[in-house]
Design a protein around this motif. Structure first.
Motif, PDB file in Angstrom:
ATOM      1  N   GLN A 148      47.058-111.934  37.080  1.00  0.00           N
ATOM      2  CA  GLN A 148      47.062-112.140  35.665  1.00  0.00           C
ATOM      3  C   GLN A 148      45.578-112.434  35.159  1.00  0.00           C
ATOM      4  O   GLN A 148      44.821-112.472  36.283  1.00  0.00           O
ATOM      5  CB  GLN A 148      47.924-113.226  35.213  1.00  0.00           C
ATOM      6  CG  GLN A 148      49.439-112.727  35.449  1.00  0.00           C
ATOM      7  CD  GLN A 148      49.924-111.719  34.684  1.00  0.00           C
ATOM      8  OE1 GLN A 148      49.693-111.413  33.650  1.00  0.00           O
ATOM      9  NE2 GLN A 148      50.746-110.889  35.224  1.00  0.00           N
ATOM     10  N   ASP A 149      45.359-112.813  34.027  1.00  0.00           N
ATOM     11  CA  ASP A 149      44.078-113.078  33.571  1.00  0.00           C
ATOM     12  C   ASP A 149      43.304-114.134  34.173  1.00  0.00           C
ATOM     13  O   ASP A 149      44.133-115.265  34.496  1.00  0.00           O
ATOM     14  CB  ASP A 149      44.111-113.183  32.033  1.00  0.00           C
ATOM     15  CG  ASP A 149      44.667-111.926  31.294  1.00  0.00           C
ATOM     16  OD1 ASP A 149      44.243-110.980  31.754  1.00  0.00           O
ATOM     17  OD2 ASP A 149      44.921-112.195  30.105  1.00  0.00           O
ATOM     18  N   LEU A 150      42.179-114.114  34.527  1.00  0.00           N
ATOM     19  CA  LEU A 150      41.649-115.073  35.263  1.00  0.00           C
ATOM     20  C   LEU A 150      41.305-116.452  34.377  1.00  0.00           C
ATOM     21  O   LEU A 150      41.265-117.578  34.848  1.00  0.00           O
ATOM     22  CB  LEU A 150      40.350-114.734  35.826  1.00  0.00           C
ATOM     23  CG  LEU A 150      39.444-115.465  36.610  1.00  0.00           C
ATOM     24  CD1 LEU A 150      40.060-115.954  37.878  1.00  0.00           C
ATOM     25  CD2 LEU A 150      38.066-114.933  36.984  1.00  0.00           C
ATOM     26  N   GLY A 153      41.570-121.595  41.496  1.00  0.00           N
ATOM     27  CA  GLY A 153      41.609-120.661  40.360  1.00  0.00           C
ATOM     28  C   GLY A 153      41.659-119.366  40.479  1.00  0.00           C
ATOM     29  O   GLY A 153      42.582-118.360  40.297  1.00  0.00           O
ATOM     30  N   LEU A 154      40.506-118.920  41.465  1.00  0.00           N
ATOM     31  CA  LEU A 154      40.408-117.256  41.703  1.00  0.00           C
ATOM     32  C   LEU A 154      41.368-116.752  42.283  1.00  0.00           C
ATOM     33  O   LEU A 154      41.853-115.946  42.124  1.00  0.00           O
ATOM     34  CB  LEU A 154      38.985-117.137  42.396  1.00  0.00           C
ATOM     35  CG  LEU A 154      38.497-115.900  42.797  1.00  0.00           C
ATOM     36  CD1 LEU A 154      38.670-114.688  41.603  1.00  0.00           C
ATOM     37  CD2 LEU A 154      37.439-115.704  43.509  1.00  0.00           C
ATOM     38  N   LEU A 171      41.521-120.281  35.481  1.00  0.00           N
ATOM     39  CA  LEU A 171      40.342-121.235  35.939  1.00  0.00           C
ATOM     40  C   LEU A 171      40.356-122.485  35.024  1.00  0.00           C
ATOM     41  O   LEU A 171      39.853-123.399  35.416  1.00  0.00           O
ATOM     42  CB  LEU A 171      39.219-120.215  35.686  1.00  0.00           C
ATOM     43  CG  LEU A 171      38.972-119.284  36.666  1.00  0.00           C
ATOM     44  CD1 LEU A 171      37.566-118.384  36.363  1.00  0.00           C
ATOM     45  CD2 LEU A 171      38.605-119.919  38.244  1.00  0.00           C
ATOM     46  N   ALA A 220      44.791-116.404  40.337  1.00  0.00           N
ATOM     47  CA  ALA A 220      44.638-115.309  39.614  1.00  0.00           C
ATOM     48  C   ALA A 220      44.710-113.980  40.622  1.00  0.00           C
ATOM     49  O   ALA A 220      45.376-113.001  40.091  1.00  0.00           O
ATOM     50  CB  ALA A 220      43.320-115.190  38.810  1.00  0.00           C
ATOM     51  N   LEU A 221      44.218-114.062  41.435  1.00  0.00           N
ATOM     52  CA  LEU A 221      44.227-112.788  42.368  1.00  0.00           C
ATOM     53  C   LEU A 221      45.703-112.588  42.916  1.00  0.00           C
ATOM     54  O   LEU A 221      46.194-111.584  43.083  1.00  0.00           O
ATOM     55  CB  LEU A 221      43.399-112.751  43.714  1.00  0.00           C
ATOM     56  CG  LEU A 221      41.929-112.773  43.374  1.00  0.00           C
ATOM     57  CD1 LEU A 221      40.994-113.044  44.385  1.00  0.00           C
ATOM     58  CD2 LEU A 221      41.644-111.386  42.808  1.00  0.00           C
TER      59      LEU A 221
END
Length: 540
Positions: A432-434, A423-424, A438, A427-428
């Motif tokens: 966008q929003d983590l 998930g990290l 996650l 997002a990277l």
């Protein structure tokens, strides 16, 4: 004067009068008999993945215009090229080679390394090889029989792919089948070298798998850098050689010579190393552990045994998340006005916006792959027990439940960790929003735990049943990956626990299925531990 011998060293008998290859034929028959389930299952799964693709592509890219649009979109999307490679031919056969060629090669490599290590280092680790070597068996016969078993599996796979894809073009089908088998044999011989260097089957598999991962990364980096796969990085990778065969296009038959050369060179190295060590020994012995303190508990020992796998899976999921996250912005461009592709993403990722559906589909596939980690980690119990390393641990003041708990904490906790890292990475890569990503990744964890719990139950009932956990994990991956593309009935999709989870992000969170799967995982784990506590330990 004594005449010089003209007999090659590999053909000279040893002190007991045994030729180096004596006993190869019966050992090969034994290997094939032991793998009478493993090899057909691997070959069938890989063949199904490849042979099901033409029909799917006909539905999605049924016209020359749609296929031309796909090629144009790939020219400007480096992330997609990194995953699948460039397209060299716009026919259905060419798109099949583009879509699943590299993945089929990777799966063939995994199958091959498992076969070779199983019949070489694993036999030595369990002590069976020493018993076999006391008979009239040459010292190079075990390695030869293992490589021949891998050759038989890859030849069968190549022939099935060539026959199944012949309708798309006989020459292209033969080229793709030969290239996939070639990748498998390159890593079979690579595993043969690793089996000589390391002193455990786990390390031999891990080293070969790491080299396979490096080969895939080199191919991905090269394809991302150039539109036509001409980067030197691609040529450094056996997986890259597969795409350079250009099946169903202007076939480059000479590229197959690279596979043959690599296999021959690595065979020479493996046989040279095998002739310079004793049975059970290795060129890279394990370092001694700490004298005291760090391995004072069953949990600490389990961590020492599994930390390498945790680090490797964690790094792999983080990198995969970044790669797939980078692809997300290009998902809409890839789909365009193609309703068939849009429907596939919606079946996999829900009926939210296309970007959310793409993310949900990717997260679902990542979760299914995460189930393979859970099975691998749980079945470390099986390896420790059948190799009789668990017995001296349990002879001390360590109960079975405490011993098993150390491995299960790593299995279930590690599953959560790798999904968080995936998930990290997403997002990277997506930027966008983590939080929502996650949350979507963590929603996959109960299904991963359920498959891991099934592995606990099967191992607890009997070590012989433990291999069935691989079937469950493989079935979930197969149904979840290919099922939506083939539009299989929902009843079939429901076989996988992942199909019951909410499609996140983009849809509302549904707690009942998450809690139900978690409860089932707890119940199966408890049942498995109870069965393990009551049965006798395996003796090998």
């Amino acid at each position: 004067m004594t005449a010089l011998s003209t007999t090659p060293p590999t053909a000279r008998p040893d002190a007991k009068g045994r030729r180096p290859l004596a006993g190869t034929r019966p050992l090969l028959r034994l290997a094939l008999r032991r793998d009478r389930v493993l090899i057909p299952v691997w070959v069938a799964v890989i063949s199904l993945v490849v042979l099901s693709m033409p029909n799917t592509l006909k539905e999605v890219y049924g016209t020359p215009e749609k296929r031309a649009d796909l090629v144009d979109s790939l020219a400007t999307n480096a992330s997609l090229r990194a995953v699948y490679g460039p397209v060299f031919e716009q026919s259905i056969g060419g798109l099949t080679a583009w879509r699943v060629g590299a993945f089929a090669g990777v799966l063939a490599a995994v199958m091959s390394l498992v076969i070779v290590v199983r019949h070489t280092r694993e036999e030595e680790e369990t002590g069976r090889q020493e018993l076999v070597s006391s008979a009239m068996v040459g010292r190079r016969a075990p390695l030869t029989s293992a490589l021949l078993a891998a050759l038989a599996a890859n030849a069968l796979l190549g022939l099935l792919l060539a026959a199944g894809l012949a309708g798309q073009g006989g020459a292209g089908a033969l080229a793709l089948g030969a290239a996939v088998a070639g990748v498998g044999m390159v890593f079979a011989t690579m595993a043969a070298i690793a089996a000589q260097l390391t002193e455990s089957a786990r390390l031999a598999k891990g080293l070969t798998a790491a080299l396979l991962g490096a080969a895939f990364v080199l191919r991905a980096a090269g394809d991302a850098a150039t539109e036509d796969g001409s980067s030197p990085l691609t040529w450094l990778s056996p997986v890259g050689w597969l795409e350079h065969v250009r099946a169903f296009g202007a076939e480059r038959w000479w590229v197959l010579a690279l596979f043959a050369g690599a296999v021959a060179a690595q065979c020479v190295a493996a046989y040279g190393l095998a002739g310079r060590r004793d049975v059970g020994m290795s060129f890279l012995p394990s370092r001694p552990g700490p004298a005291q303190g760090r391995l004072g508990t069953a949990g600490a020992l389990a961590w020492r045994l599994q930390r390498g796998a945790v680090y490797g899976w964690s790094a792999g999921f983080l990198v995969a998340g970044v790669v797939f996250g980078g692809m997300t912005d290009g998902a809409a461009d890839l789909v365009g006005d193609n309703d068939s592709t849009r429907e596939i993403f919606q079946r996999m990722g829900g009926h939210a916006g296309l970007t959310d559906a793409f993310l949900a589909a990717i997260i679902g596939v990542v979760g299914m792959v995460g189930a393979l980690y859970a099975v691998t980690s749980v079945l470390r119990l099986h390896g420790e027990e059948t190799s009789q390393r668990a017995e001296p641990v349990l002879a001390n003041a360590v109960g079975r439940l405490r011993w098993a708990a150390g491995h299960l904490v790593i299995a279930f906790g590690g599953a959560m960790l790798i999904m968080l890292l995936a998930g990290l990475g997403l997002a990277l890569g997506y930027g966008q929003d983590l939080g929502p990503i996650l949350g979507a990744c963590l929603a996959q964890v109960p299904a991963i735990w359920l498959i891991g719990a099934l592995a606990v139950l099967l191992h607890g009932l009997s070590p012989r049943l433990a291999v069935g956990a691989w079937g469950a994990a493989g079935a979930a991956l197969l149904v979840g990956w290919i099922g939506p593309a083939l539009d299989v009935p929902q009843a079939v999709l429901n076989v996988s626990p992942f199909s019951h989870l909410p499609k996140l992000p983009g849809n509302a969170m549904e707690w009942p299925p998450v809690l139900l799967l978690t409860g089932l995982a707890v119940a199966l784990t408890a049942a498995g531990l109870t069965a393990l506590r009551r049965r006798d330990l395996a003796t090998g």
